[in-house]
Design a protein around this motif. Structure first.
Motif, PDB file in Angstrom:
ATOM      1  N   ALA A  36       5.216  -7.977   9.874  1.00  0.00           N
ATOM      2  CA  ALA A  36       3.855  -8.031   9.313  1.00  0.00           C
ATOM      3  C   ALA A  36       3.420  -6.921   8.293  1.00  0.00           C
ATOM      4  N   PHE A  37       4.352  -5.946   8.541  1.00  0.00           N
ATOM      5  CA  PHE A  37       4.329  -4.820   7.482  1.00  0.00           C
ATOM      6  C   PHE A  37       4.796  -5.437   6.165  1.00  0.00           C
ATOM      7  N   PHE A  38       5.601  -6.166   6.105  1.00  0.00           N
ATOM      8  CA  PHE A  38       5.969  -6.677   4.739  1.00  0.00           C
ATOM      9  C   PHE A  38       5.504  -8.033   4.209  1.00  0.00           C
ATOM     10  N   ALA A  39       4.683  -8.538   4.994  1.00  0.00           N
ATOM     11  CA  ALA A  39       3.909  -9.941   4.635  1.00  0.00           C
ATOM     12  C   ALA A  39       3.289  -9.619   3.420  1.00  0.00           C
ATOM     13  N   ASN A  40       3.539 -10.628   2.824  1.00  0.00           N
ATOM     14  CA  ASN A  40       2.595 -10.717   1.342  1.00  0.00           C
ATOM     15  C   ASN A  40       3.099  -9.625   0.345  1.00  0.00           C
ATOM     16  N   SER A  41       4.314  -9.121   0.427  1.00  0.00           N
ATOM     17  CA  SER A  41       4.941  -8.070  -0.302  1.00  0.00           C
ATOM     18  C   SER A  41       6.377  -8.739  -1.231  1.00  0.00           C
ATOM     19  N   GLY A  42       6.490 -10.020  -0.883  1.00  0.00           N
ATOM     20  CA  GLY A  42       7.846 -10.778  -1.741  1.00  0.00           C
ATOM     21  C   GLY A  42       7.632 -10.436  -3.069  1.00  0.00           C
ATOM     22  N   TRP A  43       8.896 -10.718  -3.764  1.00  0.00           N
ATOM     23  CA  TRP A  43       8.872 -10.719  -5.439  1.00  0.00           C
ATOM     24  C   TRP A  43       8.118 -11.757  -5.730  1.00  0.00           C
ATOM     25  N   HIS A  44       8.156 -13.028  -5.313  1.00  0.00           N
ATOM     26  CA  HIS A  44       7.481 -14.331  -5.719  1.00  0.00           C
ATOM     27  C   HIS A  44       6.095 -14.310  -5.361  1.00  0.00           C
TER      28      HIS A  44
ATOM     29  N   LEU B  31       0.767  -1.100   0.150  1.00  0.00           N
ATOM     30  CA  LEU B  31       0.028   0.001   0.154  1.00  0.00           C
ATOM     31  C   LEU B  31       0.954   1.064   0.137  1.00  0.00           C
ATOM     32  N   ILE B  32       1.791   1.219   0.876  1.00  0.00           N
ATOM     33  CA  ILE B  32       2.761   2.440   1.104  1.00  0.00           C
ATOM     34  C   ILE B  32       3.569   2.412  -0.427  1.00  0.00           C
ATOM     35  N   ALA B  33       4.074   1.434  -1.110  1.00  0.00           N
ATOM     36  CA  ALA B  33       4.852   1.324  -2.198  1.00  0.00           C
ATOM     37  C   ALA B  33       4.149   2.050  -3.165  1.00  0.00           C
ATOM     38  N   ALA B  34       2.834   1.658  -3.429  1.00  0.00           N
ATOM     39  CA  ALA B  34       1.880   2.149  -4.564  1.00  0.00           C
ATOM     40  C   ALA B  34       1.959   3.891  -4.322  1.00  0.00           C
ATOM     41  N   TRP B  35       1.604   4.112  -3.077  1.00  0.00           N
ATOM     42  CA  TRP B  35       1.944   5.655  -2.987  1.00  0.00           C
ATOM     43  C   TRP B  35       3.082   6.299  -3.330  1.00  0.00           C
ATOM     44  N   LEU B  36       4.254   5.460  -3.016  1.00  0.00           N
ATOM     45  CA  LEU B  36       5.457   6.157  -3.322  1.00  0.00           C
ATOM     46  C   LEU B  36       5.596   5.955  -4.914  1.00  0.00           C
ATOM     47  N   VAL B  37       5.046   5.217  -5.298  1.00  0.00           N
ATOM     48  CA  VAL B  37       5.161   5.325  -6.904  1.00  0.00           C
ATOM     49  C   VAL B  37       4.543   6.308  -7.371  1.00  0.00           C
TER      50      VAL B  37
END
Length: 516
Positions: free
Chosen positions: A228-236, A55-61
């Motif tokens: 928990a913040f980085f859960a489900n955010s891996g490249w794979h 979610l944060i990554a999307a806003w940073l993009v």
């Protein structure tokens, strides 16, 4: 004005009174950007992403793309400080047809559709204080347009008529249009006041979130060591995405899913380019336009990212649509997707909803004003190029404002309010908006080659790397949206292409009919 005067970027914009300084220009940038989107779209984004980090990554993009775009536009704005902004940049950089296609789409949907949608949002939140103001309270129900399925798209399915919500929208749009006809100084003063109020409202949400933290939400969204913040955010990690309306579910990677949700975050950050439409009325535009673009977009995007951290510190991301508590519904299923309202309710219980509604009323009022003020200048510029009705290109003798352009914009916007179609059209055009941003930056590259000696008081930061990076990122998002959001992209593309025969017909009208 002759054709050469209209198209030569070295000649001044005629008759406009340069009444806006840096503060007013920055207020237009910020006021046009800050609408109701930041308070609503995080819910939909969270349902798709399923990860606080993404979610944060999307806003940073979105922040990176918007800042690069604004810094690139700064060069064009300083080089061609003319009323019409992006329309002029496309006309000069790529050719008249591209400027026309942008103005065509802007008038039909981008500007007027956004004004209508934001105006009705004003009416919707006004209903928090006055329950009789509602989209379901019909004063004149003309009828219902049935749903029409075309492949993965669903068109129609809307009610047409006058209800108390869109009546409120029409009233606000009429009031602000009238105020803008009284002169740019009055319109700019309104924008200054309400932009300041909107920024304070966003800061209020951030302060409340910082003071009223929820330990269970922090544990769910961040966890020990931010695991928990980085859960489900891996490249794979694979993420479920529905193709179109009612289409099949497909699983995509991180780059694709972030591109998919840009529909929400880019829309929430859009309209920053509106200040370029008013360039002819800004004092020292070669300095103040680039500065206002950088300062305005940078400030708003920082507030947006901070707001999302606040949401994550007060509400768990994961939730259930059937839950009855704020924490149980989480960010994903906040009531009517009003995430910020849920945050304020957590802090202030019964009065939280009204506090947030008041903030959104201020936000939407200022957003409508900024877009009304800016949009009319594009149609004025088109008229002076012989690409719109001649009367639109006239300025009022007393106020030096494009009064006819403002009232024409008002009429079409009010019709969209009544039609019920503005929401769908707005979704459809997001793709087209992105395409025109790409084309404008392509024009920047072309102007560097074709007009190397042209005065450039400001040069795009990071050129050519950052503008090229914007083009690559935007094209990737366009490709993804064509594939996974066809209900938004293909109709928007069709709308743009319909402008080609219109341009062909208009430019072949007798000269005396087009302009004298």
């Amino acid at each position: 004005m002759t054709k050469s005067e209209a198209t030569n970027p070295g000649l001044p914009t005629p008759h406009f009174v340069q009444g806006m300084g840096l503060f007013s220009a920055t207020a237009i940038v910020m006021g046009s950007m800050i609408g109701s989107g930041i308070f609503i779209v995080p819910a939909d984004m969270s349902r798709v992403l399923g990860s606080p980090a993404l979610l944060i990554a999307a806003w940073l993009v979105t922040a990176a793309m918007t800042l690069i775009g604004a810094l690139s536009y700064g060069e064009l704005a300083a080089m061609m400080p003319k009323a019409g902004g992006q329309y002029v940049y496309l006309r000069e950089g790529l050719g008249p047809i591209w400027g026309f296609l942008y103005g065509w789409t802007l008038f039909l949907v981008i500007q007027t559709g956004t004004i209508a949608a934001v105006g009705v949002a004003f009416g919707k939140f006004l209903g928090v204080f006055f329950p009789s103001v509602s989209a379901g309270h019909w004063l004149w129900h003309i009828g219902h347009v049935p749903a029409w399925r075309v492949g993965p798209m669903v068109l129609g399915n809307m009610d047409i008529g006058l209800n108390t919500a869109n009546l409120s929208a029409i009233a606000v749009i009429t009031l602000l249009t009238f105020m803008n006809t009284r002169g740019v100084k009055l319109g700019a003063a309104v924008q200054n006041v309400f932009t300041s109020a909107k920024v304070l409202a966003l800061l209020g949400v951030i302060v409340v979130g910082a003071l009223v933290k929820n330990a269970s939400a922090i544990a769910a969204n961040f966890g020990a060591g931010w695991h928990a913040f980085f859960a489900n955010s891996g490249w794979h990690t694979q993420h479920a995405v529905q193709v179109g309306v009612g289409g099949p579910i497909e699983y995509v990677g991180i780059l694709t899913v972030i591109a998919v949700v840009q529909v929400g975050s880019l829309f929430s950050s859009d309209a920053w380019n509106n200040v370029t439409f008013t360039a002819g009325e800004i004092r020292d535009p070669k300095r103040n336009l680039p500065l206002s673009l950088a300062l305005g977009t940078g400030t708003v995007l920082l507030l947006y990212v901070l707001c999302n951290f606040v949401f994550l510190s007060v509400l768990p991301m994961a939730g259930s649509a059937s839950a009855t508590t704020l924490a149980g519904r989480g960010i994903q299923f906040a009531s009517e997707d009003r995430v910020a309202t849920a945050v304020m309710q957590s802090a202030f219980a019964g009065i939280g909803a009204k506090l947030m509604a008041a903030a959104i009323l201020v936000s939407t009022f200022g957003c409508v004003n900024g877009m009304l003020l800016a949009g009319a200048r594009v149609y004025y510029a088109m008229s002076n190029d012989g690409l719109f009705f001649k009367s639109i290109g006239k300025l009022d003798e007393k106020t030096s404002t494009p009064v006819n352009s403002l009232w024409t914009q008002w009429a079409w916007t009010c019709l969209l309010c009544l039609s019920g179609s503005y929401g769908q059209l707005l979704d459809y055009v997001i793709f087209a908006v992105l395409v025109f941003y790409v084309l404008t930056i392509v024009g920047l590259f072309r102007l560097r080659r074709t007009r190397p000696e042209a005065p450039r008081p400001y040069r795009a930061f990071g050129y050519p790397v950052l503008p090229a990076l914007y083009i690559v990122m935007a094209l990737w998002i366009c490709v993804v949206l064509l594939r996974y959001k066809p209900q938004y992209t293909w109709p928007g593309l069709l709308l743009v292409l319909l402008g080609v025969p219109v341009y062909w017909i208009w430019t072949r009208r007798p000269v005396k009919d087009a302009k004298e």
